[in-house]
Design an enzyme around this catalytic site. Sequence first.
Site, PDB file in Angstrom:
ATOM      1  N   GLY A 104     -36.903  34.231 -20.081  1.00 27.84           N
ATOM      2  CA  GLY A 104     -35.432  33.956 -20.171  1.00 27.84           C
ATOM      3  C   GLY A 104     -34.792  35.163 -19.420  1.00 27.84           C
TER       4      GLY A 104
ATOM      5  CD  GLU B 138     -13.255  34.440 -23.731  1.00 25.15           C
ATOM      6  OE1 GLU B 138     -14.481  33.873 -23.457  1.00 25.15           O
ATOM      7  OE2 GLU B 138     -12.758  35.451 -23.125  1.00 25.15           O
TER       8      GLU B 138
END
Lengths: 395, 395
Positions: B10, B169
């Site tokens: 990752g 957001e």
Amino acid sequence: MSVPKIVVLGAGYGGLMTVKGLQKHLHYNEAEITLVNQNAYHYITTKLHEPAAGTSHHDHARLSIRSVINERKVNFIQDKVTAIKLDEKKVFLENNDPISYDYLVIGLGSSPETFGIKGLMENAFFIRNIDSVRMIREHMEYMFSRYQNEQKDELITIVVGGAGFTGIEYIGELVDRMPELCHEYDIPLEKVRIVNVEAAPTVLPGFDKELVEYAVKYLEGKGVEFITGTPIEECTTDGVVLKGGQEIKAATVVWTGGVRGNKLVEESGLETMRGRVKVDEYLRAPGHENVFVVGDSSLIFNDEGRPYPPTAQMATQQGQVLGKNLVALIRGGEMKPFKYMPKGTVASLGRKEAIGTVGDKKIFGGWAAFVKKMIDLRWLFLLGGVSLVLRKGKL
Amino acid sequence: MSVPKIVVLGAGYGGLMTVKGLQKHLHYNEAEITLVNQNAYHYITTKLHEPAAGTSHHDHARLSIRSVINERKVNFIQDKVTAIKLDEKKVFLENNDPISYDYLVIGLGSSPETFGIKGLMENAFFIRNIDSVRMIREHMEYMFSRYQNEQKDELITIVVGGAGFTGIEYIGELVDRMPELCHEYDIPLEKVRIVNVEAAPTVLPGFDKELVEYAVKYLEGKGVEFITGTPIEECTTDGVVLKGGQEIKAATVVWTGGVRGNKLVEESGLETMRGRVKVDEYLRAPGHENVFVVGDSSLIFNDEGRPYPPTAQMATQQGQVLGKNLVALIRGGEMKPFKYMPKGTVASLGRKEAIGTVGDKKIFGGWAAFVKKMIDLRWLFLLGGVSLVLRKGKL
């Protein structure tokens, strides 16, 4: 003193050109001119394939009606026509009071002709107006955006039904757009399928054979697949089924196979063929001296007895003649018969390629693409002169 | 001579920061470092709400992994991890041979936590990665483009599930975007509905009350509707059904209500809570001296025994410490325990507004928005120094 009331329905090529003629020649006190249109804008039908593919913004294919009419001479009503009552000489509107006329000009355009193909109206998209082409563009982009999430090939398969003018021009734009679109959504270009299906034996039926071959070769070189001589039998939520049973899975199906007249015209009681009124030499509806029909709502036959296809060129010429004839009528003069003068036809194949005929000359490639752009600019010039060309024109 | 093999799974904040530390401190011959990531790019999770709303392009929220690693020291494999076999010390990949490790760093991120809400996985969208946010943007635009064709209010209704950081957001960006979006699709701005649904009694649970009030007041002033203390019971193709039975018809439902660890981690046999591994002070998985877990895959408790929320800040700090600790391990040195040092939190409310805490100071408005941007730029600086800030940074 009451002056004649001229009501023009529709601000397409035919209606708008009629109004331009009226406002140019008539004095303030000679007639009361009313133009009715659903939108505040005129859209440039011959360019709709571009925003449909997303190669240009839809604002390039429309312009404010108020910016091209003279509001001191023309009363513009933005509203939707709901009915035309010929016996009452009235037009009914959605949000305004009915309006009376002495002379009526019907230029209400067309709607898609599906030829009874099952599921087409429900599942296909149509290159029809600003709203519809904006939706096609957004639909296609949404389908492409799903590809990396779902990895299904049908998401990036587009079937275009019909290989007439609109179909081929739209495919030309799609081909132009694909590299950018694939980059935007991280899709390998070679995975995209664009399939054109046409019932007639060839692409662009009626067009010169050499030009058709040029177009097909060019588009095939860009990966477009053509299936001709094969009608679409059904359009489903998954794609299309062709005659013979072949199924093409496609998330986007765009039908460009034909148009018929606006159903309001049929409902008015005028005699129609596929919703279009076979007009006389003065563009009058049969049996109605004061009702004129222009553009896609009208039907005119050539010398061999075949109907001319509905085009912007036809509608523009009709509007030019009709404007002058109405002026003559009002002043007690003589109308002149309308005679269509075909000036040629150019089909674009994206931004830099085109095919066509001008007079009896065939043209190809970049030169044809240039001629096409000149034709587009000419319409802007007719509507708003050089200043409109400079403001809205784009090479 | 064989050198230790470090495999990092990752290239999120945790994994990438670990690799940055390793490549900075280790010599070529000290270890074999392999980084595996599904995409060729790292995406900036803290910015995904912007492309999801369409206020910035998704390319601003990603950067090429090869551009920030040293390929002479790090072997980058672009592939999808399919399994982690701890007993064999091997990682299995979709398109490449399995790779062995001596030290494994798991930073495989999270997936949406739906808390068993019916239909959510099938019908809602998630702010998750580049592919998913690009799809949200395109979906919303397609729905808006349908409005003038279908005139259905649900097409321009957006429900955001969850009023945590991401939800708020994202709503801030939506509010910023709406005027342009409505202009593009000829939609009156006041017709659009943005509804935020939160199961907790307040918006931004856990955040300072004064800051929450500021955010709510600002967003309500822009027309956002808040429904708090009310869980979503079901998400359908038509919208959401709230507890108590209220239905909100919405073509776009975006779920931001929570995340859980990547299921590959659970499947590896590591002990997890909601897919996250409770790591020890050296970020090791319990019972596995050579397996480290960072970022959303890891779980760390604060002094009051409550789990820290998974954030980029946490993952970055973990990666910074882990990189150094791995260097120490390889050189026979001592590892240092990880201690999270919260530096504050700023939530943006669109481009020009934000709320947050820095140290023990509350900040609001334009100043907070500026601080937020500095935080974003700091991540670019950590990854690629000043040159990356200049290349990708945007104020």
